[in-house]
Design a protein around this motif. Structure first.
Motif, PDB file in Angstrom:
ATOM      1  N   ALA A 156       0.967  -1.223   0.086  1.00 38.20           N
ATOM      2  CA  ALA A 156       0.017   0.027   0.092  1.00 38.20           C
ATOM      3  C   ALA A 156       0.922   1.307   0.124  1.00 38.20           C
ATOM      4  O   ALA A 156       0.495   2.235  -0.635  1.00 38.20           O
ATOM      5  CB  ALA A 156      -0.894   0.131   1.186  1.00 38.20           C
ATOM      6  N   ALA A 157       2.019   1.302   0.797  1.00 40.95           N
ATOM      7  CA  ALA A 157       2.803   2.366   0.796  1.00 40.95           C
ATOM      8  C   ALA A 157       3.424   2.532  -0.553  1.00 40.95           C
ATOM      9  O   ALA A 157       3.709   3.805  -0.960  1.00 40.95           O
ATOM     10  CB  ALA A 157       3.762   2.233   2.182  1.00 40.95           C
ATOM     11  N   LEU A 158       3.779   1.317  -1.264  1.00 37.63           N
ATOM     12  CA  LEU A 158       4.586   1.637  -2.413  1.00 37.63           C
ATOM     13  C   LEU A 158       3.338   2.149  -3.519  1.00 37.63           C
ATOM     14  O   LEU A 158       3.846   2.962  -4.477  1.00 37.63           O
ATOM     15  CB  LEU A 158       5.034   0.174  -2.928  1.00 37.63           C
ATOM     16  N   GLU A 159       2.244   1.606  -3.615  1.00 39.23           N
ATOM     17  CA  GLU A 159       1.408   2.219  -4.453  1.00 39.23           C
ATOM     18  C   GLU A 159       1.085   3.848  -4.408  1.00 39.23           C
ATOM     19  O   GLU A 159       0.820   4.504  -5.182  1.00 39.23           O
ATOM     20  CB  GLU A 159       0.024   1.699  -4.340  1.00 39.23           C
ATOM     21  N   LYS A 160       1.162   3.928  -2.964  1.00 40.17           N
ATOM     22  CA  LYS A 160       0.896   5.535  -2.592  1.00 40.17           C
ATOM     23  C   LYS A 160       2.173   6.240  -3.147  1.00 40.17           C
ATOM     24  O   LYS A 160       2.164   7.432  -3.965  1.00 40.17           O
ATOM     25  CB  LYS A 160       1.033   5.902  -1.179  1.00 40.17           C
ATOM     26  N   GLU A 161       3.475   5.757  -3.125  1.00 31.45           N
ATOM     27  CA  GLU A 161       4.688   6.510  -3.753  1.00 31.45           C
ATOM     28  C   GLU A 161       4.547   6.549  -5.191  1.00 31.45           C
ATOM     29  O   GLU A 161       4.700   7.412  -5.980  1.00 31.45           O
ATOM     30  CB  GLU A 161       5.842   5.553  -3.484  1.00 31.45           C
ATOM     31  N   ALA A 162       4.056   5.354  -5.826  1.00 28.08           N
ATOM     32  CA  ALA A 162       3.923   5.287  -7.431  1.00 28.08           C
ATOM     33  C   ALA A 162       2.713   5.984  -8.043  1.00 28.08           C
ATOM     34  O   ALA A 162       2.779   6.434  -9.208  1.00 28.08           O
ATOM     35  CB  ALA A 162       3.907   3.873  -7.641  1.00 28.08           C
ATOM     36  N   GLY A 163       1.581   6.053  -6.993  1.00 26.93           N
ATOM     37  CA  GLY A 163       0.574   7.053  -7.501  1.00 26.93           C
ATOM     38  C   GLY A 163      -0.211   6.134  -8.398  1.00 26.93           C
ATOM     39  O   GLY A 163      -1.061   6.847  -9.213  1.00 26.93           O
ATOM     40  N   ILE A 164      -0.366   4.901  -8.275  1.00 24.71           N
ATOM     41  CA  ILE A 164      -1.094   4.099  -9.312  1.00 24.71           C
ATOM     42  C   ILE A 164      -1.157   2.481  -8.736  1.00 24.71           C
ATOM     43  O   ILE A 164      -0.464   2.221  -7.614  1.00 24.71           O
ATOM     44  CB  ILE A 164      -0.491   3.873 -10.488  1.00 24.71           C
ATOM     45  N   GLU A 165      -2.345   2.025  -8.697  1.00 24.88           N
ATOM     46  CA  GLU A 165      -2.732   0.686  -8.305  1.00 24.88           C
ATOM     47  C   GLU A 165      -1.488  -0.291  -8.978  1.00 24.88           C
ATOM     48  O   GLU A 165      -1.439  -0.313 -10.131  1.00 24.88           O
ATOM     49  CB  GLU A 165      -3.834   0.376  -8.702  1.00 24.88           C
ATOM     50  N   LEU A 166      -1.037  -1.202  -7.819  1.00 27.22           N
ATOM     51  CA  LEU A 166      -0.085  -2.211  -8.669  1.00 27.22           C
ATOM     52  C   LEU A 166      -0.590  -3.562  -8.361  1.00 27.22           C
ATOM     53  O   LEU A 166       0.066  -4.624  -9.239  1.00 27.22           O
ATOM     54  CB  LEU A 166       1.193  -2.144  -7.575  1.00 27.22           C
ATOM     55  N   LEU A 167      -1.677  -3.866  -7.757  1.00 29.10           N
ATOM     56  CA  LEU A 167      -2.242  -5.248  -7.470  1.00 29.10           C
ATOM     57  C   LEU A 167      -3.580  -5.279  -7.608  1.00 29.10           C
ATOM     58  O   LEU A 167      -4.250  -4.316  -7.306  1.00 29.10           O
ATOM     59  CB  LEU A 167      -1.737  -5.842  -6.218  1.00 29.10           C
ATOM     60  N   GLU A 168      -4.170  -6.226  -8.235  1.00 29.86           N
ATOM     61  CA  GLU A 168      -5.567  -6.490  -8.287  1.00 29.86           C
ATOM     62  C   GLU A 168      -5.932  -7.917  -7.605  1.00 29.86           C
ATOM     63  O   GLU A 168      -5.181  -9.062  -8.177  1.00 29.86           O
ATOM     64  CB  GLU A 168      -6.007  -6.292  -9.441  1.00 29.86           C
ATOM     65  N   ARG A 169      -6.973  -8.194  -7.205  1.00 28.93           N
ATOM     66  CA  ARG A 169      -7.409  -9.453  -6.564  1.00 28.93           C
ATOM     67  C   ARG A 169      -7.909 -10.166  -7.804  1.00 28.93           C
ATOM     68  O   ARG A 169      -8.632  -9.901  -8.755  1.00 28.93           O
ATOM     69  CB  ARG A 169      -8.535  -9.293  -5.187  1.00 28.93           C
ATOM     70  N   VAL A 170      -7.696 -11.597  -7.423  1.00 26.46           N
ATOM     71  CA  VAL A 170      -8.205 -12.510  -8.405  1.00 26.46           C
ATOM     72  C   VAL A 170      -8.347 -13.765  -7.692  1.00 26.46           C
ATOM     73  O   VAL A 170      -7.542 -14.523  -7.328  1.00 26.46           O
ATOM     74  CB  VAL A 170      -6.939 -13.054  -9.412  1.00 26.46           C
ATOM     75  N   GLY A 171      -9.824 -14.117  -7.418  1.00 29.77           N
ATOM     76  CA  GLY A 171     -10.069 -14.979  -6.560  1.00 29.77           C
ATOM     77  C   GLY A 171      -9.379 -14.924  -5.093  1.00 29.77           C
ATOM     78  O   GLY A 171      -9.626 -13.783  -4.262  1.00 29.77           O
ATOM     79  N   ARG A 172      -8.940 -16.002  -4.752  1.00 25.99           N
ATOM     80  CA  ARG A 172      -8.028 -15.810  -3.363  1.00 25.99           C
ATOM     81  C   ARG A 172      -6.636 -15.176  -3.329  1.00 25.99           C
ATOM     82  O   ARG A 172      -5.999 -15.082  -2.439  1.00 25.99           O
ATOM     83  CB  ARG A 172      -8.028 -17.150  -2.787  1.00 25.99           C
ATOM     84  N   GLY A 173      -6.277 -15.073  -4.559  1.00 22.70           N
ATOM     85  CA  GLY A 173      -4.859 -14.536  -4.785  1.00 22.70           C
ATOM     86  C   GLY A 173      -4.782 -13.079  -5.327  1.00 22.70           C
ATOM     87  O   GLY A 173      -5.777 -12.278  -5.411  1.00 22.70           O
TER      88      GLY A 173
END
Length: 294
Positions: free
Chosen positions: A38-55
């Protein structure tokens, strides 16, 4: 600025496909991993991961940062290996500054032994004068060979003096000189001679003048040439006598004789000015030992 450590956490999540698996691999809690991402996403200013099922799976931005994290990881590993090689003396570069008469008699044989122990360490050699004055401004070598008295104070700054060798002076006389029949000459016996200067002003000449002063006289120079081979030529021509250090007598003129001097024996002391930080390198310590062994 992106945090490299957080990028490596993201890479672990993408590689394992889940926050929980990445946490187990890194020795973190899942909550700590999520906080890092979450902190890295804030630094990058963009979403880095998205949920797929349980992963989870990376977004385009996440894939981009994961690729760079892998590259950074390889570069860090390479840097660690290079640093370990440098610490162990397997690789690297040493800069050495030496004066002319120390080259053939002292530096060359020492380097031959050094390269046997450290074949992949490059030695950068440049010529300076006996006082250690560098050929280029801003030159900061690891080791500089200089002439300094044994009791010389430590240099200013991050430098340390290491004694290498005492180089005694010898009397150089014309072959037909009355003192040539002696094996050893008292320095005072040369007081009334015409002298051929072989040293420029500096620490080497100081060693000669101090010895003559201790013997009770000041030499009377009739010729000044500041070069050992030329000084021998003037002596051979009968223009005077000279004092030349043993290391400067590698090539001897056929029409001179060389005799030991005593009471006192003039000596120039050759030392190495070494950077304190360089003394931590095994290769530098090996080179100093080789220079001391002569």
């Amino acid at each position: 600025m992106l945090d490299v450590r957080r990028m490596q956490v993201l890479r672990a999540v993408v590689t394992s496909g889940s926050v929980t698996a990445a946490a187990a691999h890194l020795g973190y809690t899942p909550s700590a991993v999520s906080q890092q991402v979450a902190a890295l996403e804030k630094e990058a200013g963009i979403e880095l991961l998205e949920r797929v099922g349980r992963g989870v799976r990376p977004t385009a931005a996440g894939r981009l940062l994961t690729e760079h994290a892998a590259l950074i990881g390889r570069q860090v590993a390479e840097a660690e290996t290079a640093l370990a090689d440098l610490r162990a003396g397997r690789t690297g570069r040493i800069s050495v500054r030496y004066f002319a008469t120390a080259g053939a008699e002292l530096v060359a044989p020492a380097l031959a032994r050094f390269r046997t122990a450290h074949p992949d360490v490059r030695v950068d050699l440049r010529l300076v004068d006996q006082s250690g004055t560098a050929a280029a401004e801003g030159d900061e070598p690891d080791v500089t060979l200089v002439v300094r008295p044994r009791n010389a104070p430590s240099p200013s700054g991050p430098l340390r003096l290491v004694h290498l060798r005492d180089d005694p002076y010898r009397a150089v006389l014309p072959k037909n000189h009355p003192l040539a029949v002696r094996r050893t000459i008292d320095l005072a016996d040369l007081a009334d001679e015409a002298w051929v200067g072989s040293e420029r002003p500096g620490p080497c000449l100081d060693a000669v003048l101090e010895a003559c002063a201790a013997a009770g006289f000041t030499p009377g120079y009739t010729v000044e040439c500041e070069e050992y081979a030329t000084a021998q030529g003037f002596v051979a021509a009968g223009l005077g006598i000279s004092l030349i250090p043993l290391m400067g007598l590698g090539s001897r003129h056929p029409n001179v004789v060389v005799r030991t001097v005593r009471a006192p024996e003039p000596v120039r002391t050759i030392q190495a000015e070494v950077r304190e930080s360089s003394l931590a390198l095994p290769a530098v310590r090996t080179l100093l030992t080789a220079l001391q062994e002569g």
